[in-house]
Design an enzyme around this catalytic site. Structure first.
Site, PDB file in Angstrom:
ATOM      1  CE  LYS A  20      43.999  35.146  45.106  1.00  0.00           C
ATOM      2  NZ  LYS A  20      44.414  34.627  43.695  1.00  0.00           N
ATOM      3  CE1 TYR A  60      39.778  36.752  41.532  1.00  0.00           C
ATOM      4  CE2 TYR A  60      38.629  35.943  43.594  1.00  0.00           C
ATOM      5  CZ  TYR A  60      39.980  36.471  42.816  1.00  0.00           C
ATOM      6  OH  TYR A  60      41.234  36.394  43.553  1.00  0.00           O
ATOM      7  CG  PHE A  68      39.803  29.799  36.696  1.00  0.00           C
ATOM      8  CD1 PHE A  68      39.377  30.786  37.407  1.00  0.00           C
ATOM      9  CD2 PHE A  68      40.491  29.906  35.450  1.00  0.00           C
ATOM     10  CE1 PHE A  68      39.950  32.063  36.917  1.00  0.00           C
ATOM     11  CE2 PHE A  68      40.780  31.052  35.016  1.00  0.00           C
ATOM     12  CZ  PHE A  68      40.545  32.359  35.846  1.00  0.00           C
ATOM     13  NE  ARG A  96      48.980  41.989  37.409  1.00  0.00           N
ATOM     14  CZ  ARG A  96      48.150  41.152  37.774  1.00  0.00           C
ATOM     15  NH1 ARG A  96      47.128  41.313  38.606  1.00  0.00           N
ATOM     16  NH2 ARG A  96      47.904  39.906  37.076  1.00  0.00           N
ATOM     17  CB  THR A 102      48.666  33.886  37.736  1.00  0.00           C
ATOM     18  OG1 THR A 102      48.183  35.255  37.020  1.00  0.00           O
ATOM     19  CG2 THR A 102      47.132  33.291  38.091  1.00  0.00           C
ATOM     20  NE  ARG A 113      49.569  35.584  42.637  1.00  0.00           N
ATOM     21  CZ  ARG A 113      48.837  36.333  41.721  1.00  0.00           C
ATOM     22  NH1 ARG A 113      49.426  36.500  40.466  1.00  0.00           N
ATOM     23  NH2 ARG A 113      47.709  36.485  41.961  1.00  0.00           N
ATOM     24  CG  ASN A 123      47.538  32.552  43.033  1.00  0.00           C
ATOM     25  OD1 ASN A 123      46.622  33.258  44.035  1.00  0.00           O
ATOM     26  ND2 ASN A 123      47.301  33.259  41.898  1.00  0.00           N
ATOM     27  CG  HIS A 126      43.111  39.675  44.178  1.00  0.00           C
ATOM     28  ND1 HIS A 126      42.724  39.493  42.633  1.00  0.00           N
ATOM     29  CD2 HIS A 126      42.927  41.276  43.964  1.00  0.00           C
ATOM     30  CE1 HIS A 126      42.400  40.452  42.083  1.00  0.00           C
ATOM     31  NE2 HIS A 126      42.319  41.577  42.804  1.00  0.00           N
ATOM     32  CD  GLU A 137      40.313  43.886  41.711  1.00  0.00           C
ATOM     33  OE1 GLU A 137      40.175  43.020  40.920  1.00  0.00           O
ATOM     34  OE2 GLU A 137      41.400  44.527  42.340  1.00  0.00           O
TER      35      GLU A 137
HETATM   36  N1  UDP Z   1      43.098  31.052  38.563  1.00  0.00           N
HETATM   37  C1  UDP Z   1      42.809  29.471  38.578  1.00  0.00           C
HETATM   38  N2  UDP Z   1      43.226  28.995  37.397  1.00  0.00           N
HETATM   39  C2  UDP Z   1      43.806  29.379  36.304  1.00  0.00           C
HETATM   40  C3  UDP Z   1      43.888  30.983  36.395  1.00  0.00           C
HETATM   41  C4  UDP Z   1      43.463  31.800  37.470  1.00  0.00           C
HETATM   42  O1  UDP Z   1      42.272  28.943  39.659  1.00  0.00           O
HETATM   43  O2  UDP Z   1      43.822  28.996  35.318  1.00  0.00           O
HETATM   44  C5  UDP Z   1      42.746  31.950  39.855  1.00  0.00           C
HETATM   45  C6  UDP Z   1      44.033  32.122  40.606  1.00  0.00           C
HETATM   46  O3  UDP Z   1      43.540  32.166  42.186  1.00  0.00           O
HETATM   47  C7  UDP Z   1      44.182  33.727  39.986  1.00  0.00           C
HETATM   48  C8  UDP Z   1      42.643  34.040  39.849  1.00  0.00           C
HETATM   49  O4  UDP Z   1      41.949  32.790  39.592  1.00  0.00           O
HETATM   50  O5  UDP Z   1      44.929  34.532  41.004  1.00  0.00           O
HETATM   51  C9  UDP Z   1      42.419  35.165  39.050  1.00  0.00           C
HETATM   52  O6  UDP Z   1      42.629  34.861  37.822  1.00  0.00           O
HETATM   53  P1  UDP Z   1      43.759  36.152  36.729  1.00  0.00           P
HETATM   54  O7  UDP Z   1      43.690  35.578  35.570  1.00  0.00           O
HETATM   55  O8  UDP Z   1      43.014  37.348  37.086  1.00  0.00           O
HETATM   56  O9  UDP Z   1      45.158  35.997  37.771  1.00  0.00           O
HETATM   57  P2  UDP Z   1      45.770  37.284  38.550  1.00  0.00           P
HETATM   58  O10 UDP Z   1      45.352  38.676  38.281  1.00  0.00           O
HETATM   59  O11 UDP Z   1      45.440  36.927  40.156  1.00  0.00           O
HETATM   60  O12 UDP Z   1      47.242  36.964  38.472  1.00  0.00           O
HETATM   61 MG    MG Z   2      43.305  39.469  37.600  1.00  0.00          MG
END
Ligand code: UDP
Ligand code: MG
Length: 143
Positions: A20, A60, A68, A96, A102, A113, A123, A126, A137
């Site tokens: 990112k 997204y 968010f 992951r 996250t 992360r 973070n 992705h 994706e």
């Molecule tokens: N995100 C955020 N606030 C939140 C949750 C997620 O800004 O409360 C952002 C963060 O950059 C995250 C992305 O949105 O990586 C996608 O969220 P997701 O729940 O899919 O998490 P991920 O799969 O990336 O762990």
């Molecule tokens: Mg996700």
């Protein structure tokens, strides 16, 4: 996964991975790619992009109703990102696990992360969350 797949079978999968804008700005792309190679993923695609706001919104779209979404798509279009396709056994869950939770504050020591994330939004990386999401994706960036 289909019903003919024996339990415990090796699943060679693909996942999308993104470094990112926060991590690219902090010059962490090299360290993150080194970690990917150390984890024995095969990198089968790699490119640097600077997404438009519309491209970030499209990527997204699944989160469009989340509080968010605006901030996230603003952030994801704020600078260059590195897009990769990673291949390997259970690549989706493996990647992951390497990224960690996250929220960097909740991510385990040793994860990307934990090491590199600065907030739940910024973070560092992705990863796709299922085979169907991974396919969608990867297609989004490699049509
Ligand atoms: N995100 C955020 N606030 C939140 C949750 C997620 O800004 O409360 C952002 C963060 O950059 C995250 C992305 O949105 O990586 C996608 O969220 P997701 O729940 O899919 O998490 P991920 O799969 O990336 O762990
Ligand atoms: Mg996700």
């Amino acid at each position: 996964m289909d019903e003919f797949m024996p339990r415990g079978a090796i699943m060679v999968e693909k996942t999308l991975a993104i470094i990112k804008p926060d991590a690219v700005k902090k010059k962490l792309a090299g360290k993150i790619i080194q970690r990917i190679e150390d984890e024995d993923f095969k990198i089968s695609g790699l490119k640097m992009l600077h997404l438009t706001r519309e491209e970030a919104e499209g990527f997204y779209i699944i989160h469009k109703d989340k509080h968010f979404y605006n901030s996230l798509t603003d952030f994801m279009s704020s600078g260059e990102i590195v897009i990769m396709v990673l291949e390997g056994e259970n690549a989706i869950s493996h990647w992951r696990k390497v990224m960690g939770a996250t929220d960097p504050a909740l991510a385990e020591p040793g994860t990307l992360r934990h090491a590199f994330g600065s907030s739940i939004e910024q973070n560092s990386t992705h990863g796709s969350d299922s085979p169907s999401t991974a396919e969608w994706e990867i297609d989004y960036f490699y049509k």
